[in-house]
Design a protein around this motif. Structure first.
Motif, short mmCIF file in Angstrom:
data_model
loop_
_atom_site.label_atom_id
_atom_site.label_comp_id
_atom_site.label_asym_id
_atom_site.label_seq_id
_atom_site.Cartn_x
_atom_site.Cartn_y
_atom_site.Cartn_z
N VAL A 27 0.81 -1.22 0.00
CA VAL A 27 0.00 0.00 0.00
C VAL A 27 0.84 1.27 0.00
N PRO A 28 1.87 1.41 0.85
CA PRO A 28 2.66 2.65 0.80
C PRO A 28 3.30 2.89 -0.55
N ASP A 29 3.81 1.84 -1.19
CA ASP A 29 4.41 1.98 -2.50
C ASP A 29 3.37 2.41 -3.54
N ALA A 30 2.19 1.80 -3.48
CA ALA A 30 1.13 2.14 -4.43
C ALA A 30 0.67 3.58 -4.23
N GLN A 31 0.49 3.98 -2.98
CA GLN A 31 0.07 5.35 -2.71
C GLN A 31 1.09 6.36 -3.21
#
Length: 267
Positions: free
Chosen positions: A119-123
């Motif tokens: 999730v952090p990478d995608a965000q």
């Protein structure tokens, strides 16, 4: 719904530059892409080709396969590739059981944890992870996420802008609870992608290639389209078909039939 999108898988043997030109000629505004073909063509080159043609990339398929040892690095690459192509949707085919395992509950838990790690990478990349439930016959090797409710439960711990779900008529038409699931996806703002493909019988020996163009099989496309429209979804609708007989036909002919099937489903 804004309009039609041709998923690259539907015309698998149509080279990307010809596919883009064919879409422009037919007045199609959008297409979904696949990582293998994009990588072979060159990601930066593909991004420029699509951008210069004025097309929207509605999704990139696929990330996922979280049972593989290199799942994190591979999905990081997929996120970066999606961002380069200018799409905000990375479709996740979550993967089946690890080799030698029968622990399907454990496999689903791992998928939830893996998505959370991404999730952090995608965000940071501006890319939404879109969990696609597949028909139960694919649980062992391709995707232990078999229902829309399972996909929504896996997405629930994470922000809706970061993790959504895919509704694919081919995979979900059999489930009498899918209508409640579509409404739930709308309430939770999780509906990231809507894909049309029909269920044809008899299935071919390679069941993965048993999809039909919209209107050629058993799925009530109009009911799906109505249910999705009722959620307020206004995104493009992809036609995504895997079928050797379809692939053997000229790409422009397949595109025309896909557009006709889409129009009949969503009109």
């Amino acid at each position: 719904m804004r309009g039609f999108s041709l998923n690259q898988a539907t015309t698998k043997r149509w080279p990307l530059d010809e596919l883009v030109a064919g879409c422009v000629e037919a007045g199609v505004e959008a297409l979904g892409l696949w990582r293998e073909e994009v990588s072979e063509y060159g990601t930066e080159k593909a991004a420029a080709l699509v951008r210069e043609a004025g097309l929207t990339v509605t999704s990139l398929c696929r990330g996922g396969f979280f049972q593989q040892p290199d799942w994190y690095d591979e999905n990081r690459r997929a996120i970066d590739q999606a961002a380069t192509l200018g799409t905000d949707t990375l479709v996740l085919v979550s993967g089946g059981l690890p080799d030698g395992s029968r622990d399907i509950d454990g496999a689903r838990r791992h998928i939830g944890e893996a998505i959370g790690a991404l999730v952090p990478d995608a965000q940071a990349a501006g890319v939404r992870l879109a969990i696609e439930p597949l028909h139960p016959m694919f649980c062992s090797d391709r995707c232990v996420v078999a229902t829309l409710d399972q996909a929504l439960d896996l997405a629930a711990p994470y922000p809706a802008a970061a993790v959504g779900v895919v509704i694919d008529t081919y995979h979900l038409w059999w489930d009498d609870k899918v209508w409640d699931g579509i409404a739930r996806a709308g309430r939770e703002d999780r509906l990231a992608s809507f894909q049309l493909a029909d269920w044809i019988t008899p299935l071919p020996a390679g069941v993965l290639l048993g999809r039909g163009l919209p209107g050629t099989g058993s799925v009530d496309m109009r009911r799906f389209a109505h249910a999705v429209r009722e959620t307020g979804f206004d995104g493009f609708v992809e036609v995504e078909v895997f079928n050797e007989e379809v692939w053997a036909r000229p790409g422009a002919d397949v595109l025309a039939e896909a557009i006709a099937g889409y129009e009949a489903a969503v009109a």
